[in-house]
Design a protein around this motif. Sequence first.
Motif, mmCIF file in Angstrom:
data_model
loop_
_atom_site.group_PDB
_atom_site.id
_atom_site.type_symbol
_atom_site.label_atom_id
_atom_site.label_comp_id
_atom_site.label_asym_id
_atom_site.label_seq_id
_atom_site.Cartn_x
_atom_site.Cartn_y
_atom_site.Cartn_z
ATOM 1 N N SER A 1 -1.362 4.216 -2.620
ATOM 2 C CA SER A 1 -0.313 3.203 -2.587
ATOM 3 C C SER A 1 0.669 3.390 -3.739
ATOM 4 O O SER A 1 0.330 3.926 -4.792
ATOM 5 N N SER B 1 -5.482 1.520 -5.289
ATOM 6 C CA SER B 1 -5.102 0.883 -4.028
ATOM 7 C C SER B 1 -4.514 1.923 -3.063
ATOM 8 O O SER B 1 -4.039 2.976 -3.460
ATOM 9 N N TYR C 1 -2.300 2.776 0.798
ATOM 10 C CA TYR C 1 -1.296 2.333 1.764
ATOM 11 C C TYR C 1 -1.737 2.785 3.156
ATOM 12 O O TYR C 1 -2.125 3.939 3.357
ATOM 13 N N ILE D 1 -10.249 3.403 6.880
ATOM 14 C CA ILE D 1 -10.387 2.487 5.738
ATOM 15 C C ILE D 1 -11.653 2.797 4.951
ATOM 16 O O ILE D 1 -11.654 2.834 3.714
ATOM 17 N N PHE E 1 -0.808 -2.127 5.499
ATOM 18 C CA PHE E 1 -1.413 -2.634 4.270
ATOM 19 C C PHE E 1 -0.888 -1.817 3.099
ATOM 20 O O PHE E 1 -0.809 -0.588 3.183
ATOM 21 N N GLU F 1 -3.575 -3.980 -0.689
ATOM 22 C CA GLU F 1 -4.544 -5.054 -0.480
ATOM 23 C C GLU F 1 -5.973 -4.570 -0.729
ATOM 24 O O GLU F 1 -6.312 -3.413 -0.477
ATOM 25 N N VAL G 1 -9.913 -4.160 0.044
ATOM 26 C CA VAL G 1 -10.567 -3.872 1.312
ATOM 27 C C VAL G 1 -11.100 -5.134 1.972
ATOM 28 O O VAL G 1 -11.086 -5.278 3.205
ATOM 29 N N MET H 1 -8.196 -6.830 3.668
ATOM 30 C CA MET H 1 -7.810 -6.069 4.846
ATOM 31 C C MET H 1 -8.710 -6.389 6.032
ATOM 32 O O MET H 1 -8.240 -6.660 7.149
#
Length: 332
Positions: A250, A257, A259, A274, A298, A301, A303, A306
Motif C-alpha cells: 500500500s 499494509s 492495497y 488476502i 482496500f 485496512e 485484515v 477487510m
Amino acid sequence: MTINNNIDKLLARYFGGNTSEPDLQLLENWLSESSDNQYYFDQMTKLYEKTQLQTSEIPTPNTSEAKKAFSAYILKNETSKPVIELKPKSFFTSWILRAASIIVFVLVSATAYFVFNSNKEIVYATATDTKQVQLPDETVIKLSENSKISYNSNFSEKDKTVKLSGEATFKVGHKGSGKLKVIADETFIEDIGTVFTVKSLIQTDEVNVLVRQGQVHFYTLKDSGLVLNASETGVYNKKTKTFKILAQQSTSGIAGSKYFDFENISLSDAVVIIGNAYNVDINLSDKTIGKKRITVNFDGEDVNVMLQIITETLNLEVDKNSNTYQLNNRNQ
C-alpha cells in the motif's frame, strides 16, 4: 530366436530417431517377449554406437545413392521369406548386413544423434485429487485438482520450460543456473528464485499469479507485463490482453499494509490473495461460499476490518482462532 522384416524396419526407424508412440510400444512389447530379443537389441545398440561418427567427421550424405541403397534393401527383404531362423554361429554375419542398412537409413534421415527418449513430452495430470511432482532441477510442483503440467524430457538449464493448464504451486529448485519458465495459456511466468502459484483455468478469461516468496516476471510475447514480488498477485485478462495487480504494498504510509483491487472476483480467490498478503489462513466452511463474487478496493485496512466488510457484504460470518479465520454462512 526369429527376426522378421517388420522388426528390422522398426529398429532402423529407432536408430534413425523416427519412431512414433506406436513404434515405441511395439518395440517394448518385442523386447519383453524373450531374452534373445533383448540380447539381439543390446548387440545392435553396441554396434550402432561403434559406427557413429564424431560431429566434425560427418560427411554431407549423398541422399540419392543412399535412398537407392535403402530401397534395394527393403525390396530384397520384402521378396524374401517373412521369417528368418538365426543360428548362434551365423548371428554376427547376419547382423552386420542389417547394420549396414541401418547406417544408410541414418544418413538419409539426418538424425544420427537422436536417442530413444529425445524430445519426449512428460505429462502429469490430476482429476479429483492433488499431486506433487519434482522436476530434474529439484523444483517441487503441487498440482491442484483437474490440472495438468507437461515438460520435455530434455529439461535442462538451457530449457527449463513447464506448460500448465489448471492450477499449481511451484517451489523452485536451485539445481543448475537456468531460470524456470511456466507457460500458462498465452502468458509466461519466469522465476527469479521463488515460490508462486499460477491459476489458468480453461473456463475463465484470466490467468492469476500469486507470489509467496521471491519474485517473478509475468508477461506475454507482446507485453512486457509485470514484475511481482512476495505477497503480490497479478492477473492477465485474456480478452482485453491487459495485466493488473490485484494485491501489492500500500501507498497509505501504514507499515505492512496492502492495497487490494478486487473486481468481480470469486470469494475463494479473494481469501487466498488476502491470506497470502498477510500470511494468515482464511478458510471457507462451505465450498459454495467460495463461488460468491465481490467488487471492492482496500488500501491500508487491517485484515480484520477487510474480512468484516466482506462478510457483511456477502451476508456471512467470520470466526477467528489465533491466526486462522473461517467464513461461514450467517445463521438466519
